[in-house]
Design a protein around this motif. Structure first.
Motif, PDB file in Angstrom:
ATOM      1  N   LYS A 179       0.901  -1.302   0.027  1.00 15.69           N
ATOM      2  CA  LYS A 179      -0.100   0.610   0.062  1.00 15.69           C
ATOM      3  C   LYS A 179       0.743   1.359  -0.008  1.00 15.69           C
ATOM      4  CE  LYS A 179      -3.849  -2.225  -0.054  1.00 15.69           C
ATOM      5  NZ  LYS A 179      -5.015  -2.481   0.264  1.00 15.69           N
ATOM      6  N   GLU A 180       0.242   1.926  -1.087  1.00 14.95           N
ATOM      7  CA  GLU A 180       1.456   3.778  -0.859  1.00 14.95           C
ATOM      8  C   GLU A 180       0.325   4.939   0.171  1.00 14.95           C
ATOM      9  OE1 GLU A 180       3.395   6.342  -3.613  1.00 14.95           O
ATOM     10  OE2 GLU A 180       2.091   4.706  -4.698  1.00 14.95           O
ATOM     11  N   ILE A 181       1.109   5.449   0.729  1.00 10.37           N
ATOM     12  CA  ILE A 181       0.667   6.058   1.588  1.00 10.37           C
ATOM     13  C   ILE A 181       1.910   7.810   1.030  1.00 10.37           C
ATOM     14  CG2 ILE A 181       0.545   7.565   3.542  1.00 10.37           C
ATOM     15  CD1 ILE A 181       0.137   5.575   5.180  1.00 10.37           C
ATOM     16  N   ARG A 182       1.046   8.741   0.177  1.00 10.63           N
ATOM     17  CA  ARG A 182       2.050  10.300   0.517  1.00 10.63           C
ATOM     18  C   ARG A 182       1.807  10.805   1.571  1.00 10.63           C
ATOM     19  NH1 ARG A 182       2.553  11.028  -6.306  1.00 10.63           N
ATOM     20  NH2 ARG A 182       3.013  10.225  -6.349  1.00 10.63           N
ATOM     21  N   LEU A 183       2.734  11.738   1.494  1.00 14.73           N
ATOM     22  CA  LEU A 183       3.234  12.947   2.143  1.00 14.73           C
ATOM     23  C   LEU A 183       3.661  14.191   1.242  1.00 14.73           C
ATOM     24  CD1 LEU A 183       4.811  11.482   5.709  1.00 14.73           C
ATOM     25  CD2 LEU A 183       2.208  10.911   4.987  1.00 14.73           C
ATOM     26  N   SER A 184       3.533  14.638   2.255  1.00 15.77           N
ATOM     27  CA  SER A 184       4.324  16.561   1.174  1.00 15.77           C
ATOM     28  C   SER A 184       4.917  16.714   2.405  1.00 15.77           C
ATOM     29  CB  SER A 184       3.074  17.088   1.155  1.00 15.77           C
ATOM     30  OG  SER A 184       1.805  17.888   2.428  1.00 15.77           O
ATOM     31  N   MET A 185       6.117  18.228   2.125  1.00 12.33           N
ATOM     32  CA  MET A 185       7.232  18.253   2.834  1.00 12.33           C
ATOM     33  C   MET A 185       6.276  18.921   3.622  1.00 12.33           C
ATOM     34  SD  MET A 185      10.734  18.154   0.683  1.00 12.33           S
ATOM     35  CE  MET A 185      11.214  19.613   1.460  1.00 12.33           C
ATOM     36  N   THR A 186       5.313  19.708   3.304  1.00 14.50           N
ATOM     37  CA  THR A 186       4.553  20.506   4.160  1.00 14.50           C
ATOM     38  C   THR A 186       3.193  20.239   4.782  1.00 14.50           C
ATOM     39  OG1 THR A 186       2.812  21.981   2.956  1.00 14.50           O
ATOM     40  CG2 THR A 186       5.537  22.553   3.000  1.00 14.50           C
ATOM     41  N   ILE A 187       3.518  19.123   5.430  1.00 17.99           N
ATOM     42  CA  ILE A 187       2.134  18.480   6.288  1.00 17.99           C
ATOM     43  C   ILE A 187       2.062  19.434   7.650  1.00 17.99           C
ATOM     44  CG2 ILE A 187       2.836  17.113   6.961  1.00 17.99           C
ATOM     45  CD1 ILE A 187       0.910  14.837   6.084  1.00 17.99           C
ATOM     46  N   ASP A 188       0.832  18.819   8.040  1.00 18.91           N
ATOM     47  CA  ASP A 188       0.520  19.621   9.274  1.00 18.91           C
ATOM     48  C   ASP A 188       0.803  18.666  10.231  1.00 18.91           C
ATOM     49  OD1 ASP A 188       0.163  21.938  11.349  1.00 18.91           O
ATOM     50  OD2 ASP A 188      -1.894  21.778  11.434  1.00 18.91           O
ATOM     51  N   ILE A 189       1.006  18.972  10.851  1.00 16.68           N
ATOM     52  CA  ILE A 189       0.760  17.354  13.241  1.00 16.68           C
ATOM     53  C   ILE A 189      -0.470  16.590  12.717  1.00 16.68           C
ATOM     54  CG2 ILE A 189       0.563  16.900  15.291  1.00 16.68           C
ATOM     55  CD1 ILE A 189       2.199  19.747  15.555  1.00 16.68           C
ATOM     56  N   GLY A 190      -2.408  17.270  12.528  1.00 19.49           N
ATOM     57  CA  GLY A 190      -2.936  16.912  12.221  1.00 19.49           C
ATOM     58  C   GLY A 190      -3.453  15.695  11.029  1.00 19.49           C
ATOM     59  N   ASP A 191      -2.236  16.463   9.879  1.00 17.06           N
ATOM     60  CA  ASP A 191      -2.833  15.540   9.087  1.00 17.06           C
ATOM     61  C   ASP A 191      -1.749  14.599   8.685  1.00 17.06           C
ATOM     62  OD1 ASP A 191      -4.184  17.458   8.105  1.00 17.06           O
ATOM     63  OD2 ASP A 191      -2.699  18.685   6.252  1.00 17.06           O
ATOM     64  N   ILE A 192      -0.875  14.637   9.528  1.00 15.57           N
ATOM     65  CA  ILE A 192       0.071  13.660  10.001  1.00 15.57           C
ATOM     66  C   ILE A 192      -0.446  12.234  10.601  1.00 15.57           C
ATOM     67  CG2 ILE A 192       1.879  12.270  11.210  1.00 15.57           C
ATOM     68  CD1 ILE A 192       3.642  14.879   9.667  1.00 15.57           C
ATOM     69  N   ALA A 193      -1.083  13.200  11.519  1.00 13.78           N
ATOM     70  CA  ALA A 193      -1.824  11.964  12.643  1.00 13.78           C
ATOM     71  C   ALA A 193      -3.263  11.084  11.781  1.00 13.78           C
ATOM     72  CB  ALA A 193      -2.662  12.625  14.242  1.00 13.78           C
ATOM     73  N   VAL A 194      -3.826  11.958  11.089  1.00 13.62           N
ATOM     74  CA  VAL A 194      -4.876  10.960  10.282  1.00 13.62           C
ATOM     75  C   VAL A 194      -3.991   9.480   9.180  1.00 13.62           C
ATOM     76  CG1 VAL A 194      -6.502  11.524   7.708  1.00 13.62           C
ATOM     77  CG2 VAL A 194      -5.851  12.503   9.779  1.00 13.62           C
ATOM     78  N   LYS A 195      -2.667  10.527   8.945  1.00 11.12           N
ATOM     79  CA  LYS A 195      -2.227   9.811   7.743  1.00 11.12           C
ATOM     80  C   LYS A 195      -1.382   8.602   8.461  1.00 11.12           C
ATOM     81  CE  LYS A 195      -2.306  11.771   3.557  1.00 11.12           C
ATOM     82  NZ  LYS A 195      -2.737  11.518   2.159  1.00 11.12           N
ATOM     83  N   THR A 196      -1.765   8.358  10.041  1.00 18.49           N
ATOM     84  CA  THR A 196      -0.684   7.890  10.447  1.00 18.49           C
ATOM     85  C   THR A 196      -1.970   5.852  10.814  1.00 18.49           C
ATOM     86  OG1 THR A 196       0.983   9.415  11.958  1.00 18.49           O
ATOM     87  CG2 THR A 196       0.514   7.332  12.570  1.00 18.49           C
ATOM     88  N   LYS A 197      -3.154   7.040  11.128  1.00 15.22           N
ATOM     89  CA  LYS A 197      -4.082   5.843  11.293  1.00 15.22           C
ATOM     90  C   LYS A 197      -4.224   5.627  10.269  1.00 15.22           C
ATOM     91  CE  LYS A 197      -7.486   7.600  13.730  1.00 15.22           C
ATOM     92  NZ  LYS A 197      -8.587   8.063  14.187  1.00 15.22           N
ATOM     93  N   GLN A 198      -4.670   5.802   8.896  1.00 18.45           N
ATOM     94  CA  GLN A 198      -4.757   4.665   7.763  1.00 18.45           C
ATOM     95  C   GLN A 198      -3.460   3.654   7.723  1.00 18.45           C
ATOM     96  OE1 GLN A 198      -6.960   5.208   6.112  1.00 18.45           O
ATOM     97  NE2 GLN A 198      -6.335   3.604   5.341  1.00 18.45           N
ATOM     98  N   CYS A 199      -1.944   4.502   7.805  1.00 17.64           N
ATOM     99  CA  CYS A 199      -1.014   3.369   8.218  1.00 17.64           C
ATOM    100  C   CYS A 199      -0.816   2.280   8.875  1.00 17.64           C
ATOM    101  CB  CYS A 199       0.377   4.027   8.279  1.00 17.64           C
ATOM    102  SG  CYS A 199       1.383   3.293   7.737  1.00 17.64           S
ATOM    103  N   LEU A 200      -1.526   2.481  10.320  1.00 20.68           N
ATOM    104  CA  LEU A 200      -2.175   1.507  10.771  1.00 20.68           C
ATOM    105  C   LEU A 200      -3.093   0.371  10.854  1.00 20.68           C
ATOM    106  CD1 LEU A 200      -1.311   3.284  13.867  1.00 20.68           C
ATOM    107  CD2 LEU A 200      -0.101   1.596  13.586  1.00 20.68           C
ATOM    108  N   LYS A 201      -4.113   0.947  10.454  1.00 12.76           N
ATOM    109  CA  LYS A 201      -4.983  -0.286   9.634  1.00 12.76           C
ATOM    110  C   LYS A 201      -3.934  -0.530   8.654  1.00 12.76           C
ATOM    111  CE  LYS A 201      -9.040   3.012   9.833  1.00 12.76           C
ATOM    112  NZ  LYS A 201     -10.291   3.766   9.238  1.00 12.76           N
ATOM    113  N   PHE A 202      -3.611  -0.351   7.260  1.00 19.98           N
ATOM    114  CA  PHE A 202      -2.439  -1.299   6.269  1.00 19.98           C
ATOM    115  C   PHE A 202      -1.853  -2.096   7.138  1.00 19.98           C
ATOM    116  CE2 PHE A 202      -2.767   2.498   3.215  1.00 19.98           C
ATOM    117  CZ  PHE A 202      -4.347   1.635   2.662  1.00 19.98           C
ATOM    118  N   LEU A 203      -1.063  -2.032   7.718  1.00 21.90           N
ATOM    119  CA  LEU A 203      -0.141  -3.091   8.677  1.00 21.90           C
ATOM    120  C   LEU A 203      -0.699  -3.236   9.341  1.00 21.90           C
ATOM    121  CD1 LEU A 203       2.646   0.346   9.838  1.00 21.90           C
ATOM    122  CD2 LEU A 203       2.771  -2.007   8.457  1.00 21.90           C
ATOM    123  N   GLU A 204      -1.672  -3.371  10.136  1.00 21.85           N
ATOM    124  CA  GLU A 204      -2.860  -4.171  10.837  1.00 21.85           C
ATOM    125  C   GLU A 204      -3.795  -5.394  10.563  1.00 21.85           C
ATOM    126  OE1 GLU A 204      -5.345  -1.954  13.333  1.00 21.85           O
ATOM    127  OE2 GLU A 204      -4.033  -1.410  14.714  1.00 21.85           O
TER     128      GLU A 204
END
Length: 146
Positions: free
Chosen positions: A62-87
């Motif tokens: 699975k692929e998750i795309r980030l940007s260099m100017t991502i904010d803390i809240g957006d990182i939390a959302v992407k982290t939650k999605q990544c954890l779903k993929f890993l589980e």
């Protein structure tokens, strides 16, 4: 183990037993043969292959795309999605696509990747550390084995 014998004698023994003479390694000197019920052998082999296919697990990337100017809240959302993929047992490719002047500051993208990985709280293992390849920064993650 019947020893070395002519192919006629071996075929006669197989016919007497009502079985087949199967060449195991025909290129050997002398050729190695086995007396067996070939149709039963083929059936059992197909059964084993079917069982192996059933027990096989397919691991997706699975692929998750980030940007260099991502904010803390957006990182939390992407982290939650990544954890779903890993589980679910999938590997995750995290990537950042740099645009324009961001190419000169690739170290900021690597820092974003490291912060993202720190947010996973030990639920992932880094297969490939964040590396810059042209305009992309990529990192590979896989689930922690229990």
């Amino acid at each position: 183990m019947l020893g070395v014998m002519s192919s006629r004698d071996a075929q006669r023994l197989a016919d007497d037993a009502g079985l087949d003479l199967v060449k195991i390694s025909p290129n050997a000197n002398p050729p190695v043969c086995k007396i067996m019920d070939y149709s039963k052998f083929k059936y059992e082999q197909a059964k084993r292959e079917k069982e192996n296919r059933r027990n096989q697990t397919v691991i997706e990337i699975k692929e998750i795309r980030l940007s260099m100017t991502i904010d803390i809240g957006d990182i939390a959302v992407k982290t939650k999605q990544c954890l779903k993929f890993l589980e679910a047992g999938n590997k995750v490719k995290v990537s950042i696509r740099m645009k324009g002047r961001e190419n000169a500051r690739s170290y900021q993208g690597v820092k974003v990747m490291q912060d993202f990985f720190a947010g996973l709280e030990g639920k992932a293992v880094q297969d490939k550390a964040p590396t810059t390849e042209g305009r992309n920064i990529t990192m590979m993650l896989s689930p922690v084995k229990a």
